[in-house]
Every structure is written in structure tokens, then in C-alpha cells.
Write a protein that holds these residues in place. Sequence first.
Motif, PDB file in Angstrom:
ATOM      1  N   UNK A 225       0.831  -1.205   0.000  1.00 19.98           N
ATOM      2  CA  UNK A 225       0.000   0.000   0.000  1.00 19.98           C
ATOM      3  C   UNK A 225       0.867   1.257   0.000  1.00 19.98           C
ATOM      4  N   UNK A 226       0.546   2.190  -0.907  1.00 18.34           N
ATOM      5  CA  UNK A 226       1.350   3.418  -0.960  1.00 18.34           C
ATOM      6  C   UNK A 226       0.598   4.522  -1.685  1.00 18.34           C
ATOM      7  N   UNK A 227       0.645   5.721  -1.093  1.00 21.26           N
ATOM      8  CA  UNK A 227       0.119   6.909  -1.747  1.00 21.26           C
ATOM      9  C   UNK A 227      -1.385   7.041  -1.643  1.00 21.26           C
ATOM     10  N   UNK A 233     -16.282  13.944  -5.596  1.00 19.83           N
ATOM     11  CA  UNK A 233     -17.196  13.346  -4.614  1.00 19.83           C
ATOM     12  C   UNK A 233     -16.451  12.693  -3.452  1.00 19.83           C
ATOM     13  N   UNK A 234     -15.307  13.236  -3.113  1.00 21.34           N
ATOM     14  CA  UNK A 234     -14.493  12.754  -1.988  1.00 21.34           C
ATOM     15  C   UNK A 234     -14.168  11.271  -2.083  1.00 21.34           C
ATOM     16  N   UNK A 235     -13.949  10.829  -3.299  1.00 22.01           N
ATOM     17  CA  UNK A 235     -13.546   9.444  -3.520  1.00 22.01           C
ATOM     18  C   UNK A 235     -12.044   9.336  -3.337  1.00 22.01           C
ATOM     19  N   UNK A 236     -11.622   8.506  -2.395  1.00 24.20           N
ATOM     20  CA  UNK A 236     -10.203   8.354  -2.083  1.00 24.20           C
ATOM     21  C   UNK A 236      -9.638   7.168  -2.865  1.00 24.20           C
ATOM     22  N   UNK A 237      -8.469   7.356  -3.452  1.00 29.63           N
ATOM     23  CA  UNK A 237      -7.792   6.290  -4.191  1.00 29.63           C
ATOM     24  C   UNK A 237      -6.444   6.018  -3.527  1.00 29.63           C
ATOM     25  N   UNK A 238      -6.212   4.748  -3.197  1.00 27.18           N
ATOM     26  CA  UNK A 238      -4.983   4.306  -2.532  1.00 27.18           C
ATOM     27  C   UNK A 238      -4.268   3.309  -3.452  1.00 27.18           C
ATOM     28  N   UNK A 239      -2.946   3.454  -3.600  1.00 27.03           N
ATOM     29  CA  UNK A 239      -2.198   2.612  -4.511  1.00 27.03           C
ATOM     30  C   UNK A 239      -1.769   1.283  -3.910  1.00 27.03           C
ATOM     31  N   UNK A 265       1.906   3.437  -7.246  1.00 28.31           N
ATOM     32  CA  UNK A 265       2.290   3.901  -5.916  1.00 28.31           C
ATOM     33  C   UNK A 265       2.075   5.376  -5.670  1.00 28.31           C
ATOM     34  N   UNK A 266       1.735   6.132  -6.724  1.00 24.92           N
ATOM     35  CA  UNK A 266       1.572   7.582  -6.593  1.00 24.92           C
ATOM     36  C   UNK A 266       0.429   8.016  -7.492  1.00 24.92           C
TER      37      UNK A 266
END
Length: 419
Positions: A225-227, A233-239, A265-266
Amino acid sequence: MRRSPLLSLTALPLSLTLLTACGGGVSETPAAPPSTSAAPEATEVGAAKARVAVTYDGGVQVLDASTFEVLADVPYDGFTRLNPAGDGRHVMVSAAGGFHVLDAGAWSEPHGDHSHYYTAKPHETDVVYAAEKPGHVVRHAGRTTLFDDGTGEVVSFDSEHVAHDAVEEGEAREYRTPSAHHGVAVERSDGSLVVTEGTEEARTGIRVLDAQDQQIAANDQCPNTHGETVAADETVVIGCSDGVLVVKGTEITKVQSPDAYGRIGNQWGTDESPVVLGDYKSNPDAEVDLTTRVSLIDTTNATLRLVELPGGTSYWYRSLGRGENGEGVVLGTDGQLHLIDPVAGTVTRSTPVVAPWEVQEDWQAPQPQVFTMDGTAFITEPATKEIHAVDIETGEVYASGTLEVTPNELTAVPGEVTE
């Protein structure tokens, strides 16, 4: 609506005795900077004055964003990292001891239906948010969130309190992850916190906490998990090393990469666009993965596609950014700034900016970097000690400057509150 390139923001300081204040009076003294050990005198000016900050081996230089004149040179020991603090004025310097708050010396203050603008000599404040290993700084919804990789400590506060030591004044939210790791956290407008999960040996996924730090969702299918970034719409994306996690409210969706190893990762998102721009690495054994593709993640339908850069040019993770209209920008090793339409998934323009360069194995070594703000892409060229400003919409390189130091990390602040 697109704002003009920052060069058009240049305004000469106005004599305070000639400035008519709101309500018919005369502005005798400008608003004072936050209390520090040595707050310099402020001057009122006619427009917002953006600042650029660059690190070098020995410190941080703060530059006028229009002329690249060096306004201040602040010494720091060791390798330092930079991030905007979130209030349009201050910069977070990750250095020994924690997150140091650097005043870039330009800000605005609202007054009814308009604002007043001020400048002062940039300087380091006496505020340091303690951290063993200061890591990610995330700004979203008027909140600034810090992550200490050495302890797993998360500190979040209103961005406007950054220079008043929100922790000491009891204005900060503090949370500690179960185990220390190289992580990240983002606080959303409803008080929920998306935070990575892992240990020093492995990072595995994320947890979503409510405003009382109680877990309301989790996913452990995100190796390495990184970045993070936030899309519309406040949608969070995690790498992850095999795709991304898309977080909408308490719903977490895994988006799989097309390759077994497809590391994103970014990520770079905007509050208006549902499409996120990401890097993309597909060779887990390469010391330097000279990837030629970037990723586009559509958060509306949880899909991912790859875009090949022209001529097989490569890039590194500090080569990317977003324009005001959601455009993706990538500085390739061919020296060109490539503009990507995130909806069509195509490269629409390539503009020569710097000389061709090579991605270094040592990520801390000075390499060309990109930081986008207000329709401008700021780009460093360490080989020549230069810095450039590019109008993202037109491709015009409208300003360049030469420094006496070799620039490394790069960031900028607009000199006004923009959220």
C-alpha cells in the motif's frame, strides 16, 4: 474557469499610506503574520503573490513564482522534503525532528466581498510538528493530515491552524496506527479517516474510521500500500502493487492492474474530476523500472486503463501532475511535457521544456521534478540549475530562472486560500 498563468499575478507593492481600506478608512498597518520568534514586517500588495520553494543540499530556497528571484535561503541539515501546508501560505519541510512550518511570506485575508494581499520575507517559524520519520502530508477539505512513519502517529487539524501549533493548542486530532509503517492518512469532510494498515515489514491495506476513530470499513487486499489522492465526490484512491483501492463512503472497491505486478504507488486527483492519474510500474525485478505507461483510474465505474507515452519515453514519480481543467501532465525523459486527456485517454500535446535526462536509481538524487498549481507546471532542471514555468493549457514556457544551487524537491503555494 481557468486562471491566468502566474506571471500575470505580478504586482508591485503598494504604499500603505496610499491604499484606501474597506469602509472608507485608510489601512494604517497590514495584518500581522502569525506570532513567531522573528516575524518580519508585512507589506500590502495589489494581488496574490505565489511562491515556489526548492530544496538543495543544505537548505530550502523560497522564490518569487513569477520572476524566480530568491527571497530567502533557510538552512536545513540532511535530505529534506517539501509539501504545501494547506493554507495557501506555509510550506511543510520534512527534516530532522519532524514537520517544520516554513512561512513562504505571501497570504491573503478576506474582507467582506474581497480580500487583501500581503507579503513579507519568507522565514522558518518556531512551529515543528514532532515526528521520528516525517512522511506524507495530505491536504483535503480544509484539513491537513500528517503521518509519522516512525511511530504510526496521525495528526490532523484545520489547515488555518498550521502555524499556531494545533497540537499544543489542543486543536488537533491525534490517532496512532496499531504498528508503525510507511503510511498515509486522509481525513474527509465528514470526519472519517482513511488510513493505511501495515508494519515495518509489509503494508497490506487500509481501514476507514469514523469521527470517533471507530473502524467502519477495511480492506486487506492491497499489497505494498502506498500513496493517496482524492477525486470528485471525496472518492479516495490508494495505490497497491497490483492496482488500487477506490473508497466511496464506506464502500471499498479493488481495481486490479492488467499485469500481475502493476504497481501504482503515486496518484494525482482533483476535486472536480472522477478520473485519477497514476504512475505504473510492471517490472518488480528492475532496479530502475523505465516504465513508459501511466494509469488512468475512473472512479465512477472502478476501471483502469494505461496510456503509452510518445516514443516510448519514460518518467519517474515526481514527473506527474494535474492541470486546472483536469489534464494529466507528465515530464518524460525526452525532456518534453506531455499533456493527457483523462477522458479520452490520449496524449494531446508534447512540449519541449528541458534537455533529455535519465531516471536515477537513487530517488533522493536531484532529478527534474514537476509541481502544478493554478494552470502552471513548475519544472526543475538540476543539470543546469534552472527552473521553468509552463502554461499547461497553451504549452508556453513563459518564465525561466537560474539558481546558484542544484534544486531537488519542489513545491509551491498560491499566496491565498484557494479551498
